[in-house]
Write an enzyme that holds these catalytic residues in place. Structure first.
Site, PDB file in Angstrom:
ATOM      1  N   THR A 184     -19.351   1.181  53.383  1.00 38.29           N
ATOM      2  CA  THR A 184     -17.960   1.164  53.836  1.00 38.29           C
ATOM      3  C   THR A 184     -17.666   2.478  54.536  1.00 38.29           C
ATOM      4  O   THR A 184     -18.320   3.492  54.268  1.00 38.29           O
ATOM      5  CB  THR A 184     -16.995   1.018  52.643  1.00 38.29           C
ATOM      6  OG1 THR A 184     -17.266   2.085  51.747  1.00 38.29           O
ATOM      7  CG2 THR A 184     -17.168  -0.282  51.935  1.00 38.29           C
ATOM      8  N   GLU A 329     -16.767  -5.338  51.529  1.00 36.90           N
ATOM      9  CA  GLU A 329     -17.099  -5.793  50.167  1.00 36.90           C
ATOM     10  C   GLU A 329     -16.948  -7.299  49.997  1.00 36.90           C
ATOM     11  O   GLU A 329     -17.318  -7.853  48.975  1.00 36.90           O
ATOM     12  CB  GLU A 329     -16.188  -5.088  49.143  1.00 36.90           C
ATOM     13  CG  GLU A 329     -16.472  -3.610  48.962  1.00 36.90           C
ATOM     14  CD  GLU A 329     -15.689  -2.704  49.903  1.00 36.90           C
ATOM     15  OE1 GLU A 329     -15.292  -3.180  50.987  1.00 36.90           O
ATOM     16  OE2 GLU A 329     -15.474  -1.526  49.566  1.00 36.90           O
ATOM     17  N   LYS A 439       6.138   6.418  49.074  1.00 40.44           N
ATOM     18  CA  LYS A 439       7.101   6.200  47.992  1.00 40.44           C
ATOM     19  C   LYS A 439       8.250   7.173  48.168  1.00 40.44           C
ATOM     20  O   LYS A 439       8.105   8.364  47.940  1.00 40.44           O
ATOM     21  CB  LYS A 439       6.443   6.363  46.629  1.00 40.44           C
ATOM     22  CG  LYS A 439       7.320   5.787  45.536  1.00 40.44           C
ATOM     23  CD  LYS A 439       6.533   5.473  44.296  1.00 40.44           C
ATOM     24  CE  LYS A 439       7.308   4.502  43.427  1.00 40.44           C
ATOM     25  NZ  LYS A 439       6.676   4.230  42.169  1.00 40.44           N
ATOM     26  N   TRP A 444       9.208   1.770  47.510  1.00 37.11           N
ATOM     27  CA  TRP A 444       8.023   1.676  48.373  1.00 37.11           C
ATOM     28  C   TRP A 444       8.431   1.352  49.801  1.00 37.11           C
ATOM     29  O   TRP A 444       9.296   0.516  50.021  1.00 37.11           O
ATOM     30  CB  TRP A 444       7.085   0.568  47.880  1.00 37.11           C
ATOM     31  CG  TRP A 444       6.482   0.822  46.537  1.00 37.11           C
ATOM     32  CD1 TRP A 444       6.735   0.130  45.398  1.00 37.11           C
ATOM     33  CD2 TRP A 444       5.519   1.818  46.193  1.00 37.11           C
ATOM     34  NE1 TRP A 444       5.992   0.628  44.360  1.00 37.11           N
ATOM     35  CE2 TRP A 444       5.235   1.679  44.826  1.00 37.11           C
ATOM     36  CE3 TRP A 444       4.874   2.832  46.906  1.00 37.11           C
ATOM     37  CZ2 TRP A 444       4.338   2.488  44.150  1.00 37.11           C
ATOM     38  CZ3 TRP A 444       3.976   3.639  46.239  1.00 37.11           C
ATOM     39  CH2 TRP A 444       3.722   3.472  44.878  1.00 37.11           C
TER      40      TRP A 444
HETATM   41  P1  AMP Z   1     -13.635  -2.574  56.239  1.00 34.40           P
HETATM   42  O1  AMP Z   1     -14.401  -2.767  55.016  1.00 34.40           O
HETATM   43  O2  AMP Z   1     -13.996  -1.369  57.018  1.00 34.40           O
HETATM   44  O3  AMP Z   1     -13.641  -3.817  57.093  1.00 34.40           O
HETATM   45  O4  AMP Z   1     -12.120  -2.326  55.816  1.00 34.40           O
HETATM   46  C1  AMP Z   1     -11.429  -3.223  54.995  1.00 34.40           C
HETATM   47  C2  AMP Z   1      -9.970  -2.857  54.976  1.00 34.40           C
HETATM   48  O5  AMP Z   1      -9.402  -3.032  56.271  1.00 34.40           O
HETATM   49  C3  AMP Z   1      -9.138  -3.741  54.099  1.00 34.40           C
HETATM   50  O6  AMP Z   1      -9.194  -3.354  52.752  1.00 34.40           O
HETATM   51  C4  AMP Z   1      -7.744  -3.566  54.696  1.00 34.40           C
HETATM   52  O7  AMP Z   1      -7.144  -2.363  54.250  1.00 34.40           O
HETATM   53  C5  AMP Z   1      -8.040  -3.429  56.164  1.00 34.40           C
HETATM   54  N1  AMP Z   1      -7.842  -4.708  56.845  1.00 34.40           N
HETATM   55  C6  AMP Z   1      -8.752  -5.615  57.193  1.00 34.40           C
HETATM   56  N2  AMP Z   1      -8.192  -6.650  57.837  1.00 34.40           N
HETATM   57  C7  AMP Z   1      -6.861  -6.395  57.897  1.00 34.40           C
HETATM   58  C8  AMP Z   1      -5.722  -7.088  58.426  1.00 34.40           C
HETATM   59  N3  AMP Z   1      -5.827  -8.236  59.062  1.00 34.40           N
HETATM   60  N4  AMP Z   1      -4.520  -6.510  58.262  1.00 34.40           N
HETATM   61  C9  AMP Z   1      -4.373  -5.325  57.622  1.00 34.40           C
HETATM   62  N5  AMP Z   1      -5.403  -4.623  57.126  1.00 34.40           N
HETATM   63  C10 AMP Z   1      -6.627  -5.156  57.250  1.00 34.40           C
END
Ligand code: AMP
Length: 539
Positions: A184, A329, A439, A444
């Site tokens: 990640t 994940e 916050k 929030w």
């Molecule tokens: P990654 O593992 O780099 O793809 O990041 C995952 C994270 O990206 C998620 O936990 C979200 O915080 C964010 N994320 C993915 N898709 C979206 C979406 N459509 N809208 C808002 N946040 C998103």
């Protein structure tokens, strides 16, 4: 009583074998670094993936070994997606945009024994090579014959597979074997690896190809803009191969103009990428119009897709937007915002509201939201809680780390770190990352909602909102805004615009205008950098 059906291993070799047999003439096209197009078929993919697997075994790669890839999206990278797991090894995709220290950490942590590197990004890798001590062979892809490099034990990809027999017996014999590894982006602490199995990726592929998800068929032409080094290109390489869909790989050509040209010339039906890519394309098409109405699903995820951009695509360009949420994940697909039967007759504006949510879970993924005290919260569309997930393609432990309560609950759910609401009909809306929430005075404030509203302003190109410390309210939102090239919108204008839909306390006190927003290696606004700039007085 146990069922009496076959224990048929769900391994990825079955997917490429299926495509080679059923769709031998269907095409895969790749845009090469020099701008030319390479074309071949699924029969070629099968044959070359087998040869690659055999060649890796010839190099001494053993089952379970990690083999890295440092490359753009193209046909050889696709062969690695099948050939490496087919040799029983683990395809470890390395993000070419990582900072050198993170890249070195990841290669060493994964203990990659072989790394494939595109010639065009070799200098990026060379920066860290001195700090890497596990790699025995480097294989250059699409590199000039006379390229100079300080890397040891260098081979060229075509030489490696040249003359190798294609009658290889796949070594992926057990569906529980690991097939892929993605770290990640690690906004906090060291990057963490998600280790996929053949079974989890096979089921993710079936999940992605459900009619209620992408439902790909061989009538589709799919442009995979999302990089193969980011969350397995959202599983598109596997989903397209299983369906025999035509696959278009853009290589390094991710700028709006070449993407527009690819979509128009090849009549792309499904294209997938992050919002910043589609934002760029939308502005490009405003100045240089092209007909991209061939797209039936413009899939967008990775960050929230602003509602205004969904509206722009649908109203101005006749393109249906499919908003998705996922995580490395989760292999990565979790939800998709498809309209349901009850939405079909709604006015367009209300349909866009639905599509701006992150959507409902794919069959195979379960979601819940949980309060700070661990209570499972109701699906009422208002209560916010931490989003948790479980399912056959959801992580149960990070690579080489014990599962800790920080990431996994005692009753078997993965804690996503996202904060969300879920409506009674199951549509999930992300309001924030737990770490990005503001916050203020005990209330929030959703930074995602503010960003989406700011980006709806026609003179705003991009906007990110962060929490900044405040003596009276603990925290207050601060908006960092990039204006469009011709825009001259002021803080006061933006405040007035937000006042239409936000409570007074939610409206940022400060607006900072910048030329560009810092982005992470996967193209998201880098709020960590913004927060530290603010702390250092640079904002
Ligand atoms: P990654 O593992 O780099 O793809 O990041 C995952 C994270 O990206 C998620 O936990 C979200 O915080 C964010 N994320 C993915 N898709 C979206 C979406 N459509 N809208 C808002 N946040 C998103």
């Amino acid at each position: 009583m146990q069922g009496l059906m076959m224990d048929y291993p769900l391994t990825l070799d079955r997917i490429v074998e299926h495509a080679g047999r059923l769709f031998p003439r269907n095409r895969i096209r790749s845009k090469l670094p020099d701008g030319g197009m390479h074309e071949y078929t699924y029969a070629d993919l099968l044959c070359r993936s087998r040869r690659l697997a055999a060649a890796l075994v010839g190099l001494g790669v053993e089952p379970g070994d990690r083999v890295g890839t440092f490359a753009w999206n193209h046909y050889q990278h696709l062969e690695m997606y099948f050939g490496i797991p087919g040799a029983g090894a683990v395809c470890h995709t390395l993000n070419i945009r990582l900072f050198p220290n993170q890249l070195a950490y990841i290669v060493n942590h994964a203990e990659d024994r072989v790394v494939f590197i595109d010639g065009s990004v070799l200098p990026l890798y060379e920066k860290v090579a001195g700090e890497v001590d596990c790699v025995e062979h480097y294989v250059l892809v699409n590199a000039a014959r006379d390229i100079e490099t300080r890397l040891p034990n260098v081979l060229h990809y075509e030489d490696l597979i040249d003359g190798v027999d294609d009658d290889f017996d796949w070594r992926s014999t057990d569906e529980q074997m690991a097939m892929g590894l993605c770290y990640t982006s690690g906004t906090t602490g060291d990057p963490k690896g998600a280790l996929y199995s053949h079974r989890s990726m096979f089921l993710h592929t079936l999940g992605e190809n459900q009619g209620t998800a992408l439902g790909l068929t061989e009538a589709d032409v799919v442009l995979a803009v999302v990089p193969q080094f980011h969350a397995m290109s959202w599983g598109l390489p596997f989903a397209c191969t299983l369906a025999g869909a035509e696959l278009i790989m853009p290589g390094p050509h991710l700028q709006p103009a070449p993407l527009a040209e690819l979509i128009e010339s090849y009549r792309v039906t499904v294209a997938a990428g992050v919002p910043s890519i589609w934002n760029g394309l939308y502005h490009e098409l405003k100045t240089t119009p092209r007909d991209i109405s061939c797209v039936r699903e413009l899939v967008v995820g990775g960050s929230a897709m602003p509602r205004s951009l969904i509206e722009g695509y649908e109203r101005d360009l006749g393109v249906n937007v499919l908003h998705a949420w996922g995580m490395t994940e989760l292999s990565p697909l979790g939800t998709l915002s498809k309209l349901r039967r009850e939405h079909q007759d709604l006015p367009a504006a209300e349909q866009w509201d639905v599509k701006a949510r992150q959507g409902y879970p794919l069959g195979g993924v379960e979601l819940r939201i949980v309060g700070e005290d661990g209570t499972v919260l109701p699906w009422d569309g208002e209560t916010m809680g931490e989003l948790q997930a479980r399912g056959p393609w959801v992580i149960r432990s990070y690579f080489k780390r014990d599962p800790t309560p920080e990431h996994f609950t005692a009753d078997g759910w993965f804690r996503t770190g996202d904060v969300a609401t879920i409506s009674p009909d199951g549509y999930m809306t992300i309001t924030d990352r737990t770490k990005d929430l503001v916050k203020s005075g005990g209330e929030w404030i959703s930074t995602v909602a503010l960003e989406s509203a700011l980006m709806a302003h026609e003179q705003v190109l991009e906007a990110a909102v962060i929490a900044v410390p405040d003596e009276k309210w603990t925290e207050r939102p601060l908006a960092v805004v990039v204006r469009t090239p011709e825009g001259d919108v002021s803080a006061e204008d933006l405040r007035t615009c937000l006042a239409v839909s936000f409570a007074k306390f939610e409206i940022p006190d400060q607006f900072v205008f910048v030329d560009e927003l810092p982005k992470t290696s996967v193209g998201k606004f880098d709020k960590k950098v913004l927060r530290s700039c603010h702390a250092e007085g640079a904002l």
